[in-house]
Design an enzyme around this catalytic site. Structure first.
Site, PDB file in Angstrom:
ATOM      1  CD  GLU A 440     -19.883  10.139   9.030  1.00 19.86           C
ATOM      2  OE1 GLU A 440     -20.490   9.632   8.071  1.00 19.86           O
ATOM      3  OE2 GLU A 440     -18.657  10.150   9.127  1.00 19.86           O
TER       4      GLU A 440
HETATM    5  C1  LIG Z   1     -14.828  18.996  12.500  1.00 22.56           C
HETATM    6  C2  LIG Z   1     -15.143  18.317  11.214  1.00 22.56           C
HETATM    7  C3  LIG Z   1     -14.780  16.992  11.038  1.00 22.56           C
HETATM    8  C4  LIG Z   1     -15.017  16.354   9.821  1.00 22.56           C
HETATM    9  N1  LIG Z   1     -14.552  15.081   9.624  1.00 22.56           N
HETATM   10  C5  LIG Z   1     -14.579  14.569   8.368  1.00 22.56           C
HETATM   11  C6  LIG Z   1     -13.905  13.352   8.060  1.00 22.56           C
HETATM   12  O1  LIG Z   1     -13.316  12.714   8.931  1.00 22.56           O
HETATM   13  N2  LIG Z   1     -13.908  12.920   6.784  1.00 22.56           N
HETATM   14  C7  LIG Z   1     -14.530  13.607   5.779  1.00 22.56           C
HETATM   15  O2  LIG Z   1     -14.476  13.163   4.652  1.00 22.56           O
HETATM   16  N3  LIG Z   1     -15.211  14.740   6.046  1.00 22.56           N
HETATM   17  C8  LIG Z   1     -15.240  15.248   7.301  1.00 22.56           C
HETATM   18  N4  LIG Z   1     -15.883  16.420   7.570  1.00 22.56           N
HETATM   19  C9  LIG Z   1     -16.635  17.070   6.520  1.00 22.56           C
HETATM   20  C10 LIG Z   1     -18.131  16.989   6.739  1.00 22.56           C
HETATM   21  O3  LIG Z   1     -18.592  15.682   6.584  1.00 22.56           O
HETATM   22  C11 LIG Z   1     -18.784  17.997   5.777  1.00 22.56           C
HETATM   23  O4  LIG Z   1     -18.454  19.283   6.251  1.00 22.56           O
HETATM   24  C12 LIG Z   1     -20.280  17.820   5.686  1.00 22.56           C
HETATM   25  O5  LIG Z   1     -20.614  16.606   5.077  1.00 22.56           O
HETATM   26  C13 LIG Z   1     -20.951  18.951   4.903  1.00 22.56           C
HETATM   27  O6  LIG Z   1     -20.261  19.222   3.717  1.00 22.56           O
HETATM   28  P1  LIG Z   1     -19.822  20.727   3.395  1.00 22.56           P
HETATM   29  O7  LIG Z   1     -19.141  21.267   4.593  1.00 22.56           O
HETATM   30  O8  LIG Z   1     -19.090  20.745   2.135  1.00 22.56           O
HETATM   31  O9  LIG Z   1     -21.184  21.500   3.241  1.00 22.56           O
HETATM   32  P2  LIG Z   1     -22.035  21.636   1.891  1.00 22.56           P
HETATM   33  O10 LIG Z   1     -22.167  20.325   1.230  1.00 22.56           O
HETATM   34  O11 LIG Z   1     -21.494  22.736   1.097  1.00 22.56           O
HETATM   35  O12 LIG Z   1     -23.449  22.044   2.471  1.00 22.56           O
HETATM   36  C14 LIG Z   1     -23.748  23.373   2.929  1.00 22.56           C
HETATM   37  C15 LIG Z   1     -25.208  23.416   3.368  1.00 22.56           C
HETATM   38  O13 LIG Z   1     -26.046  23.127   2.252  1.00 22.56           O
HETATM   39  C16 LIG Z   1     -26.899  22.021   2.530  1.00 22.56           C
HETATM   40  N5  LIG Z   1     -27.010  21.197   1.342  1.00 22.56           N
HETATM   41  C17 LIG Z   1     -26.032  20.783   0.516  1.00 22.56           C
HETATM   42  N6  LIG Z   1     -26.527  20.029  -0.467  1.00 22.56           N
HETATM   43  C18 LIG Z   1     -27.842  19.926  -0.260  1.00 22.56           C
HETATM   44  C19 LIG Z   1     -28.913  19.262  -0.919  1.00 22.56           C
HETATM   45  N7  LIG Z   1     -28.718  18.507  -1.987  1.00 22.56           N
HETATM   46  N8  LIG Z   1     -30.147  19.395  -0.410  1.00 22.56           N
HETATM   47  C20 LIG Z   1     -30.370  20.113   0.705  1.00 22.56           C
HETATM   48  N9  LIG Z   1     -29.404  20.781   1.365  1.00 22.56           N
HETATM   49  C21 LIG Z   1     -28.155  20.676   0.900  1.00 22.56           C
HETATM   50  C22 LIG Z   1     -26.246  21.281   3.670  1.00 22.56           C
HETATM   51  O14 LIG Z   1     -27.201  20.589   4.464  1.00 22.56           O
HETATM   52  C23 LIG Z   1     -25.556  22.404   4.432  1.00 22.56           C
HETATM   53  O15 LIG Z   1     -26.442  22.967   5.358  1.00 22.56           O
HETATM   54  C24 LIG Z   1     -15.685  17.058   8.789  1.00 22.56           C
HETATM   55  C25 LIG Z   1     -16.089  18.369   8.997  1.00 22.56           C
HETATM   56  C26 LIG Z   1     -15.782  19.015  10.167  1.00 22.56           C
HETATM   57  C27 LIG Z   1     -16.165  20.466  10.309  1.00 22.56           C
END
Ligand SMILES: Cc1cc2nc3c(=O)[nH]c(=O)nc-3n(C[C@H](O)[C@H](O)[C@H](O)COP(=O)(O)OP(=O)(O)OC[C@H]3O[C@@H](n4cnc5c(N)ncnc54)[C@H](O)[C@@H]3O)c2cc1C
Length: 596
Positions: A440
């Protein structure tokens, strides 16, 4: 074996003293939501959580979900528990009666969600996602879509999901590639891959409604070109029964650190039939309805884990005999004293408790303002309540999930080596709580939302929704001698928050990295002050009741003492946060990338 009892007495206290007894029933449409009715509903909800959901928490963790030939099975007992849940009407508790819901305030549902998340966080994901889908569809869906689908989400026979994330984009949703091609019949062909989709596939319901972000062929680049679609697993027949399979399937499930009984799926869409929800290219707006509600709900997940962690830590600390009290033996008849006599164990327990109870109070206030924003008769009051909720949403999400993780960690620490052992049950809370800080929108992104969007909005108007009532409460009690030990620390921390706000606003205008580097510390500082505000209100109420000889004196005295702990031992952390905020962006940004 872990234990759990829903904190009904504290919930009642918070509803009476923070929200105001009978306040919900004053809102149009909620006349039936009297304190007694709410108490009855929550008592029943507590029973369900303690007796049905909690016993499946550890077994669900051990078994996890399984995936075979595109079919996902939830752990043993989950389907029966889900049926019990929907048959009793819990899914529709706060939903619109026009679609079969019970029309109770959202706040009542929020309280119930805390119990569910304490009892079984994985289980809570399924109804939670469905409620999110209901909210988006209820707000933005066309009438035909609502008529066709909402009733099934409300009665829980069909479930919902939220499909945003793709392999190459999570935070940066502007990069979404999933395509939606219009068809002549008004539907769309949806093609693409989504990952990490919670409840994407499971065996709890006869159908699953996916809310999917995708791009139309003529879509502008970035988030302004994203639309929202409803894509069912099975296409419904005219009579509402389940029809043919749609072009969406689960490709695999993830093997995860925690919430193992919640399925996390790769979802492949191959020219799947979908319908537009809301306007073309305005999908992010509609999705934000879902995400904002979901962010508050994830905050409540953190609170739920914090509560159950605290309860287990206390139970163990009263039972485990090790060492003698520094004052001399307190239980000379026993081979050693229970570890709860030791100051360091008490510090741990009180930290978890003070954060948890403070968060419950703040969560209730935000939940109530959500109901005010929707239902109050006066437009200005509605708007102000909405602004308060907007401001507090990133704080509730990030602070409460940090609290949940920290409290779970504390529970492990209090259990010593036994805490590290699976059978004890508390290490699961650490693993389960961890995801709440990530999904989220990570907590770092919540902090950016606070400083980048909420803080500057309308020249700081949102901030005033918080600053004004806090300032008024401090001023009202500044001269009250008996409250000095509570008011003065809050006043000091509040002054630091105001100063930090001004500095970040000023520096951030010139250099956004200044705001970015301060964001997480600022959110935490803000959150600590918000909990301090709640503790001031609670301690006042507790003292008044004690003075009047009303209520449970043991409970009320504990409130006063926990408030003292919060003000004396936790709130001063705001001083350190203030100093780190003032240090600016240079210490964070000066190390060149190759030097890392
Ligand atoms: C168990 C689980 C359930 C989930 N359920 C859902 C779901 O139901 N539906 C869905 O759509 N998604 C879901 N997700 C996905 C989840 O919402 C994302 O993993 C999350 O939003 C982070 O995206 P990412 O993993 O691509 O990380 P990234 O976006 O790659 O981020 C990696 C790191 O970089 C930081 N970062 C990225 N961009 C910036 C910025 N602009 N400024 C500062 N820091 C930044 C982040 O804070 C993080 O620490 C789920 C994930 C998991 C693991």
């Amino acid at each position: 074996m872990p234990i759990y009892k829903a904190p009904l007495e504290d919930v009642r206290f918070v509803l009476d003293e923070i929200v105001g007894a009978g306040k919900l029933a004053e809102l149009p449409g909620y006349e039936d939501a009297t304190p007694d009715l709410i108490a009855q509903v929550l008592e029943e909800g507590a029973k369900l959580c303690e007796e049905v959901l909690f016993p499946l928490n550890q077994s669900g963790d051990a078994e996890g979900c399984t995936f075979e030939n595109g079919v996902v099975r939830t752990p043993k007992g989950f389907k029966e528990a889900y049926n019990t849940y929907i048959e009793a009407g819990w899914q529709g508790l706060s939903c619109d009666p026009a679609y079969g819901g019970q029309g109770l305030p959202k706040l009542v549902n929020t309280m119930l969600e805390e119990f569910i998340c304490s009892a079984n966080l994985s289980f809570g994901m399924y109804p939670g996602l469905s409620l999110g889908a209901y909210n988006a569809l209820h707000t933005y869906g066309s009438d035909p879509l609502k008529q066709r689908f909402l009733g099934r989400l409300v009665d829980g026979t069909w479930a919902g999901t939220m499909c945003l994330t793709e392999p190459h984009c999570g935070t940066d949703l502007g990069m979404i590639r999933t395509k939606a091609v219009p068809r002549e019949d008004g539907s769309y062909a949806i093609t693409g891959t989504k990952i990490f989709i919670s409840a994407g596939e499971h065996d709890l319901t006869e159908n699953i409604l996916h809310l999917v972000l995708a791009r139309l062929p003529d879509a502008p680049a970035g988030t302004r070109g994203i639309s929202l679609f409803l894509v069912p697993k099975f296409l419904p027949n005219e009579d509402g029964t389940v029809g043919p399979r749609n072009g969406v399937a689960c490709g695999s499930i993830e093997h995860k650190m925690g919430i193992k009984a919640s399925s996390t799926c790769v979802m492949n869409f191959e020219e799947a039939t979908g319908w537009l929800v809301g306007e073309p290219h305005k999908g992010m707006r509609a999705m934000f309805v879902m995400m904002n509600a979901a962010r508050l709900a994830v905050g409540i997940q953190g609170l739920g884990v914090a509560e159950v962690s605290y309860q287990n830590a206390v139970a163990y600390a009263k039972e485990r005999l090790q060492g003698r009290s520094l004052k001399g033996a307190q239980h000379p008849d026993k081979p050693a004293d229970p570890i709860i006599v030791h100051p360091d164990v008490r510090r741990n327990l009180l930290t978890a408790r003070a954060f948890t109870e403070g968060a419950r109070a703040l969560g209730a206030l935000v939940g109530y303002q959500l109901d005010v924003a929707e239902r109050h008769a006066d437009e200005r009051t509605r708007k102000e309540a909405d602004e308060f909720v907007q401001l507090m949403t990133p704080i509730v999400k990030a602070l409460f999930t940090d609290i949940g993780f920290d409290a779970a960690n504390i529970a492990v620490q209090v259990h010593g080596g036994h805490g590290f052992i699976w059978e004890t049950g508390v290490e699961q809370y650490v693993r389960d709580a961890r995801i709440c800080q990530i999904y989220e929108g990570t907590n770092g992104i919540q902090a950016l939302d606070l400083v980048g969007r909420k803080m500057p909005q309308d020249m700081g108007r949102l901030l005033r929704r918080f600053f004004h009532p806090v300032a008024a409460d401090i001023e009202a009690d500044m001269e009250t001698e008996e409250l000095a030990e509570f008011v003065l620390p809050l006043a000091k921390a509040f002054a630091k928050l105001q100063q930090a706000t001004a500095v970040i606003a000023q520096k951030g205008l010139k250099d956004p990295e200044e705001a970015g580097a301060a964001a997480s510390d600022y959110l935490r500082l803000f959150g600590f002050v918000a909990l301090g505000w709640m503790w001031l209100r609670m301690v006042k109420a507790a003292r008044m009741r004690l003075a009047a000889g009303e209520g449970n004196a043991t409970f009320l005295e504990a409130k006063v003492k926990t408030a003292r702990f919060y003000m004396a031992k936790l709130l001063p952390q705001t001083n350190a946060l203030f100093i780190t905020i003032m240090a600016g962006a240079k210490p964070v940004m000066e190390l060149d990338e190759p030097a890392f």
